[in-house]
Design an enzyme around this catalytic site. Sequence first.
Site, PDB file in Angstrom:
ATOM      1  N   ARG A  81       0.816  -1.223   0.000  1.00 34.74           N
ATOM      2  CA  ARG A  81       0.000   0.000   0.000  1.00 34.74           C
ATOM      3  C   ARG A  81       0.846   1.268   0.000  1.00 34.74           C
ATOM      4  O   ARG A  81       0.417   2.299  -0.505  1.00 34.74           O
ATOM      5  CB  ARG A  81      -0.933   0.019   1.212  1.00 34.74           C
ATOM      6  CG  ARG A  81      -2.077  -0.960   1.056  1.00 34.74           C
ATOM      7  CD  ARG A  81      -3.143  -0.653   2.079  1.00 34.74           C
ATOM      8  NE  ARG A  81      -4.193  -1.655   2.048  1.00 34.74           N
ATOM      9  CZ  ARG A  81      -5.167  -1.743   2.944  1.00 34.74           C
ATOM     10  NH1 ARG A  81      -5.218  -0.884   3.929  1.00 34.74           N
ATOM     11  NH2 ARG A  81      -6.074  -2.674   2.844  1.00 34.74           N
ATOM     12  N   ASP A 105     -15.110   9.588  10.507  1.00 40.69           N
ATOM     13  CA  ASP A 105     -14.055   8.605  10.281  1.00 40.69           C
ATOM     14  C   ASP A 105     -12.715   9.320  10.423  1.00 40.69           C
ATOM     15  O   ASP A 105     -12.654  10.556  10.293  1.00 40.69           O
ATOM     16  CB  ASP A 105     -14.182   8.000   8.866  1.00 40.69           C
ATOM     17  CG  ASP A 105     -13.502   6.645   8.748  1.00 40.69           C
ATOM     18  OD1 ASP A 105     -14.197   5.615   8.802  1.00 40.69           O
ATOM     19  OD2 ASP A 105     -12.250   6.616   8.621  1.00 40.69           O
TER      20      ASP A 105
HETATM   21  C1  LIG Z   1     -14.061  -1.713   8.471  1.00 40.30           C
HETATM   22  S1  LIG Z   1     -14.580  -0.028   8.442  1.00 40.30           S
HETATM   23  C2  LIG Z   1     -16.180  -0.166   9.215  1.00 40.30           C
HETATM   24  C3  LIG Z   1     -17.239   0.666   8.511  1.00 40.30           C
HETATM   25  C4  LIG Z   1     -18.652   0.535   9.063  1.00 40.30           C
HETATM   26  N1  LIG Z   1     -18.741   0.972  10.450  1.00 40.30           N
HETATM   27  C5  LIG Z   1     -19.178  -0.867   8.932  1.00 40.30           C
HETATM   28  O1  LIG Z   1     -19.326  -1.580   9.929  1.00 40.30           O
HETATM   29  O2  LIG Z   1     -19.444  -1.290   7.795  1.00 40.30           O
HETATM   30  C6  LIG Z   1     -13.562   0.657   9.756  1.00 40.30           C
HETATM   31  C7  LIG Z   1     -13.399   2.172   9.666  1.00 40.30           C
HETATM   32  O3  LIG Z   1     -12.831   2.632  10.880  1.00 40.30           O
HETATM   33  C8  LIG Z   1     -11.996   3.732  10.588  1.00 40.30           C
HETATM   34  N2  LIG Z   1     -11.066   3.961  11.709  1.00 40.30           N
HETATM   35  C9  LIG Z   1      -9.984   3.237  12.072  1.00 40.30           C
HETATM   36  N3  LIG Z   1      -9.372   3.795  13.128  1.00 40.30           N
HETATM   37  C10 LIG Z   1     -10.093   4.890  13.465  1.00 40.30           C
HETATM   38  C11 LIG Z   1      -9.970   5.892  14.465  1.00 40.30           C
HETATM   39  N4  LIG Z   1      -8.962   5.876  15.353  1.00 40.30           N
HETATM   40  N5  LIG Z   1     -10.881   6.886  14.504  1.00 40.30           N
HETATM   41  C12 LIG Z   1     -11.895   6.915  13.607  1.00 40.30           C
HETATM   42  N6  LIG Z   1     -12.068   6.016  12.625  1.00 40.30           N
HETATM   43  C13 LIG Z   1     -11.172   5.006  12.559  1.00 40.30           C
HETATM   44  C14 LIG Z   1     -11.313   3.326   9.287  1.00 40.30           C
HETATM   45  O4  LIG Z   1     -10.812   4.444   8.584  1.00 40.30           O
HETATM   46  C15 LIG Z   1     -12.450   2.600   8.546  1.00 40.30           C
HETATM   47  O5  LIG Z   1     -13.097   3.451   7.631  1.00 40.30           O
END
Ligand SMILES: C[S@@+](CC[C@H](N)C(=O)[O-])C[C@H]1O[C@@H](n2cnc3c(N)ncnc32)[C@H](O)[C@@H]1O
Length: 268
Positions: free
Chosen positions: A37, A139
């Site tokens: 990446r 996010d």
């Molecule tokens: C796998 S996605 C989940 C999306 C959605 N909630 C779902 O369940 O389909 C996880 C998201 O968490 C975000 N994320 C990771 N660490 C984070 C943080 N410290 N603060 C806010 N968002 C975060 C990532 O950027 C990503 O978009």
Amino acid sequence: MSSIALSDAEFAQFQRFIHEAAGICMSPSKKALVCGRLAKRLQHWRLQSYGKYLELLCSGSAPAEVQMAVDLLTTNETYFFREPRHFELLRELAAGARGGRQPFRVWSAASSTGEEPYSIAMVLADALGASPWDVLGSDISTRVLQRARTGHYPLERTRHIPPAYLKRYCLRGTGPEDGTLLVERSLRQRVHFMQVNLNTTLPQLGQFDVIFLRNVMIYFNGETKRQVVARVLSALKPGGHFCIGHSESLNDVSCAVMPVAPSIYRKP
Ligand SMILES: C[S@@+](CC[C@H](N)C(=O)[O-])C[C@H]1O[C@@H](n2cnc3c(N)ncnc32)[C@H](O)[C@@H]1O
């Protein structure tokens, strides 16, 4: 494929970087993913090693590059109406609030590209009728938030949207937009997106009736989970509901909410 190798010591530094920036614990199995990446960023900066790229990230002189690296190292998998039981609960709660004067407020606290907050918005628009409501999607990744704000998706990503909602709340693209779908403007206007890092003190967001914190805790260790959940729950109204991913658990994480169904909790 990158021709530049990522050493174990450099990978360990990336593990520290993403843990400090986002609270994310990256397992050793992610080494190839990090290498792949970030390879294009080394190319972009014409750097000869991942060590040099780490120096750039840690120099304090390239905050936009730090955001870029965070964007590239997060996993953003999501889809509309994922884990449907939560949307059934939401419908019941919203129907119960219909006719109220205060806006019914929902926060999707790791919203990724917006499928989750727009699914929430469709349910609220349907169940609340003319009663006021709003949705916040947040996010850490600015790249996913940019996509979320457009409300524009390839059709193949929208197959879990119930047909009645597709008809009422989505516009099918034609001509150059063929094969895409746009969430209807009246819904988009009520869904606000903002960058929030759950791993740091939260900005003032107000209080919510329902909070979705789904499929993000899996990336955190126990201590980070406890801190993130405590922060997020401080924005939940007493009596409000809290939804987490089905593969996640609040065991040893919080006793500020009580379980009411699998992956659904309520604040007393
Ligand atoms: C796998 S996605 C989940 C999306 C959605 N909630 C779902 O369940 O389909 C996880 C998201 O968490 C975000 N994320 C990771 N660490 C984070 C943080 N410290 N603060 C806010 N968002 C975060 C990532 O950027 C990503 O978009």
